[in-house]
Design an enzyme around this catalytic site. Structure first.
Site, PDB file in Angstrom:
ATOM      1  N   GLN A  30      30.514  10.023  22.945  1.00  0.00           N
ATOM      2  CA  GLN A  30      30.005   8.856  21.974  1.00  0.00           C
ATOM      3  C   GLN A  30      31.867   8.134  21.329  1.00  0.00           C
ATOM      4  OE1 GLN A  30      27.222   9.065  19.574  1.00  0.00           O
ATOM      5  NE2 GLN A  30      27.089   6.513  18.972  1.00  0.00           N
ATOM      6  N   SER A 111      31.549  17.089  22.663  1.00  0.00           N
ATOM      7  CA  SER A 111      30.381  16.976  21.943  1.00  0.00           C
ATOM      8  C   SER A 111      29.339  16.689  23.493  1.00  0.00           C
ATOM      9  CB  SER A 111      31.061  15.673  21.469  1.00  0.00           C
ATOM     10  OG  SER A 111      29.642  15.634  20.517  1.00  0.00           O
ATOM     11  N   LEU A 112      28.598  14.496  23.409  1.00  0.00           N
ATOM     12  CA  LEU A 112      28.098  14.614  23.906  1.00  0.00           C
ATOM     13  C   LEU A 112      28.148  14.619  25.787  1.00  0.00           C
ATOM     14  CD1 LEU A 112      25.568  12.017  25.119  1.00  0.00           C
ATOM     15  CD2 LEU A 112      27.815  10.175  24.382  1.00  0.00           C
ATOM     16  N   ARG A 136      18.513  12.685  21.759  1.00  0.00           N
ATOM     17  CA  ARG A 136      19.527  13.295  20.533  1.00  0.00           C
ATOM     18  C   ARG A 136      19.837  12.141  20.298  1.00  0.00           C
ATOM     19  NH1 ARG A 136      25.310  14.111  20.843  1.00  0.00           N
ATOM     20  NH2 ARG A 136      26.470  15.774  20.284  1.00  0.00           N
ATOM     21  N   HIS A 218      27.973  16.620  14.345  1.00  0.00           N
ATOM     22  CA  HIS A 218      29.045  18.005  14.063  1.00  0.00           C
ATOM     23  C   HIS A 218      29.366  18.615  12.080  1.00  0.00           C
ATOM     24  CE1 HIS A 218      29.297  18.039  18.614  1.00  0.00           C
ATOM     25  NE2 HIS A 218      29.799  16.730  18.831  1.00  0.00           N
ATOM     26  N   GLN A 267      25.228  22.699  19.018  1.00  0.00           N
ATOM     27  CA  GLN A 267      26.455  21.815  19.192  1.00  0.00           C
ATOM     28  C   GLN A 267      25.736  21.058  18.628  1.00  0.00           C
ATOM     29  OE1 GLN A 267      26.431  18.220  22.217  1.00  0.00           O
ATOM     30  NE2 GLN A 267      27.207  19.354  23.033  1.00  0.00           N
TER      31      GLN A 267
END
Length: 328
Positions: A30, A111-112, A136, A218, A267
């Site tokens: 993202q 991440s994503l 999510r 995060h 995560q």
């Protein structure tokens, strides 16, 4: 693939291989969203990319195709929209490349982007990847609404010193992304991030950029989501990877589907260890780093971290054609 793009790719000629090359496909997270980010995919590759968007629209009941072609920046910034939009744009790009014979040796995601990497490696099918990413995004948007938070990229201060400053600031602010030796990202409540930013500026930090992510990812503020997201993860089918997937949580290859499920839960609060991810890929023999999807952030980081590597991005038709010419 569109005939005009194929013709351009063929004119560039085949790659000259010197020794064994190993290719890492990197999927962005993202913040890589932008207006019109899928316009070239829909225009040039309707049969491959268009099919991915059509299925995604049907699965989610969202007009992702329209949003990724015509949506404005503010609409795309919303976490619950940005996450599935980036996933689908990245997977559509990957399908365009794969249809021409592109076959990476390893995959990873920032991440994503780890959801995209797992889909590319056959761990998740498209329906499950879409459902998980949408859930999510919805959960993260809830946290953002309840606890105003932000993320800021910091350059010029060692990660160890950033960690110390974050620990000294009142409130929640934590080091969320270890992106490169000279770039980290902090995440937390708006007030705490602002206080840490002031301290870092006094320490001589260089460029500091507020990220277009809409929530404090995060960091420990996401811990309230773990059980709820774990429920969604339990309903998805996770298969063993068909190719190696390097986790951004552990910076190690994922062994099986059960481990992949657990890592996606972890995560939410774990930092992205991108420096270690790239180091692990290099140790596994990777020579070529291909950012697959919108943006050029990950290719820029790879250029800075791996001397002599071949690095490519795929955010437009011209760059996709170059990758086809070199790797297909």
């Amino acid at each position: 693939m569109n005939a005009s793009v194929i013709a351009a790719a063929r004119q560039m000629g085949p790659a000259t291989l010197e020794g064994q090359r190993r290719v890492l496909a990197m999927f962005p997270g993202q913040g890589s969203q932008r207006e019109g980010m899928a316009a070239h995919l829909i225009r040039e590759f309707p049969e491959t990319a268009g099919a991915v968007f059509e299925r995604a629209d049907d699965e989610l009941g969202l007009p992702l195709r329209a949003l990724c072609v015509e949506g404005d920046a503010e609409r795309l910034r919303a976490t619950e929209i940005a996450q599935p939009a980036i996933l689908v744009t990245s997977l559509a790009t990957f399908e365009v490349l794969r249809a021409e014979g592109f076959a990476p040796d390893l995959v990873t995601g920032h991440s994503l982007g780890e959801f995209t990497a797992l889909a590319a490696a056959g761990v998740l099918d498209l329906a499950d990847a879409l459902a998980l990413v949408r859930r999510r995004g919805e959960l993260m948007a809830e946290v953002a609404a309840a606890v105003p938070g932000t993320m800021t990229a910091v350059s010029g201060v060692p990660a160890s010193r950033i960690e110390e400053i974050c620990a000294e600031v009142d409130g929640v602010v934590e080091l969320a992304n270890y992106n490169a030796p000279d770039q980290s990202v902090i995440s937390g409540t708006a007030d705490a991030v602002a206080a840490a930013t002031d301290r870092l500026r006094a320490e001589g930090a260089g460029k500091m950029v507020s990220l277009r992510v809409g929530a404090p990812f995060h960091c420990s503020l996401m811990s309230t989501l773990e059980d709820r997201f774990a429920d969604a993860l339990s309903r998805a089918e996770f298969r063993d990877p068909a190719i190696d997937v390097i986790s951004s949580v552990t910076a190690q290859p994922i062994s099986n589907g059960d481990q992949a499920r657990d890592l996606l839960r972890r995560q939410l609060t774990a930092p992205v260890r991108w420096i270690e991810v790239i180091a692990a890929a290099t140790a596994l023999g990777c020579t070529d780093y291909i950012e697959t999807g919108p943006g050029r952030v990950l290719s820029g980081l790879a250029n800075r971290m791996v001397d002599g590597a071949t690095v490519r991005s795929t955010q437009d038709a011209r760059r996709i054609a170059a990758v086809v010419a070199e790797y297909a």
